[in-house]
Design a protein around this motif. Structure first.
Motif, mmCIF file in Angstrom:
data_model
loop_
_atom_site.group_PDB
_atom_site.id
_atom_site.type_symbol
_atom_site.label_atom_id
_atom_site.label_comp_id
_atom_site.label_asym_id
_atom_site.label_seq_id
_atom_site.Cartn_x
_atom_site.Cartn_y
_atom_site.Cartn_z
ATOM 1 N N GLN A 42 0.824 -1.222 0.000
ATOM 2 C CA GLN A 42 0.000 0.000 0.000
ATOM 3 C C GLN A 42 0.850 1.262 0.000
ATOM 4 O OE1 GLN A 42 -2.678 -1.443 3.416
ATOM 5 N NE2 GLN A 42 -4.025 -0.117 2.238
ATOM 6 N N CYS A 84 -10.611 0.320 3.869
ATOM 7 C CA CYS A 84 -9.207 0.188 3.484
ATOM 8 C C CYS A 84 -8.636 1.573 3.218
ATOM 9 C CB CYS A 84 -9.126 -0.666 2.214
ATOM 10 S SG CYS A 84 -7.448 -0.948 1.650
ATOM 11 N N LEU A 85 -7.426 1.807 3.704
ATOM 12 C CA LEU A 85 -6.767 3.098 3.454
ATOM 13 C C LEU A 85 -6.601 3.353 1.961
ATOM 14 C CD1 LEU A 85 -3.950 2.854 6.165
ATOM 15 C CD2 LEU A 85 -5.939 4.369 6.241
ATOM 16 N N HIS A 104 -7.611 -9.510 5.372
ATOM 17 C CA HIS A 104 -7.687 -8.321 4.509
ATOM 18 C C HIS A 104 -6.282 -7.841 4.136
ATOM 19 C CE1 HIS A 104 -9.270 -4.203 3.393
ATOM 20 N NE2 HIS A 104 -7.987 -3.976 3.570
ATOM 21 N N GLU A 105 -5.415 -7.712 5.140
ATOM 22 C CA GLU A 105 -4.064 -7.198 4.865
ATOM 23 C C GLU A 105 -3.276 -8.173 3.998
ATOM 24 O OE1 GLU A 105 -3.552 -4.195 5.320
ATOM 25 O OE2 GLU A 105 -5.226 -3.868 6.684
ATOM 26 N N HIS A 138 -3.629 -7.832 0.238
ATOM 27 C CA HIS A 138 -2.823 -6.798 -0.425
ATOM 28 C C HIS A 138 -1.517 -7.395 -0.968
ATOM 29 C CE1 HIS A 138 -5.130 -3.175 0.402
ATOM 30 N NE2 HIS A 138 -5.229 -3.480 1.684
HETATM 31 NI NI NI Z 1 -6.586 -2.533 2.925
#
Ligand code: NI
Length: 165
Positions: free
Chosen positions: A52, A96-97, A138-139, A142
Motif C-alpha cells: 500500500q 481500506c486506506l 484483509h491485509e 494486499h
Molecule cells: Ni486494505
C-alpha cells in the motif's frame, strides 16, 4: 522516520504480487518504523500492508486493539505470513486506506491459524478469530494484489463513505 504515501484505488500498482522478505536487516527495521508511523498518523486503521506504500514485500501490520472489547494480540508485525488452517465463514464490513471512498461486505474465515516471521526472522504463530482474523486476511490480500473490492459478497454490498475518519 517518515510518513509514506498511500497508494489508492485504482492505482495499478495495488495489483502487484509482493515477494517474500529474505533479509531481516536495519533497512527492513527502518521501513517497519515508517510503516507504523504511516498507519498511526493516518486515519484510524486496524492494519496496513507494505504494498500500500509501494514496497512490494510480504509485510503487514495489524493492530485491532484500538477497537474496544475485541480479543486481540496487540500490535503485530507479520512478515511472510501464511494461513495454515482456517475454520468457518462470516460476512463483515471492511474498509481500506487504499479505498478511502467506500466500505464493503466481505466473507472471511471466522478463525485462522497463522504463521509468520517477526522483524528478526523468528517464526511466530497465532490462533485468532473474529475481527482480528478478518483484519489479517484483509491485509494479506494486499500481498497478492487483491482489495476487498475483489471479494464483495454482491454488488449491493458496496457502500459509499461520507468521510474517512
Ligand atoms: Ni486494505
Amino acid at each position: 522516520m517518515a510518513q509514506l504515501e498511500i497508494l489508492t484505488f485504482p492505482d495499478d500498482r495495488l495489483k502487484q504480487v509482493s515477494t517474500e522478505v529474505e533479509i531481516f536487516d536495519d533497512s527492513l527495521h527502518a521501513f517497519l518504523k515508517d510503516l507504523e508511523e504511516t498507519m498511526d498518523e493516518g486515519p484510524p486503521s486496524v492494519g496496513i500492508a507494505a504494498p500500500q506504500v509501494g514496497r512490494f514485500e510480504r509485510i503487514v501490520l495489524v493492530d485491532v486493539s484500538i477497537k474496544p472489547k475485541i480479543p486481540n494480540h496487540g500490535r503485530l508485525i507479520l512478515i511472510n505470513p501464511k494461513i495454515v488452517a482456517e475454520q468457518g465463514q462470516v460476512v463483515g464490513r471492511e474498509g481500506c486506506l487504499s479505498v478511502p471512498d467506500f466500505t464493503g461486505n466481505v466473507a472471511r474465515a471466522e478463525s485462522i491459524e497463522l504463521e509468520a516471521k517477526d522483524a528478526h526472522g523468528n517464526t511466530i504463530s497465532f490462533s485468532m478469530e473474529g475481527y482480528e482474523a478478518r483484519a489479517v486476511q484483509h491485509e494479506m490480500d494486499h500481498l497478492d494484489g487483491l482489495l476487498f473490492l475483489d471479494h464483495l459478497v454482491s454488488r449491493r454490498d458496496l457502500f459509499r463513505r461520507k468521510k474517512y475518519k
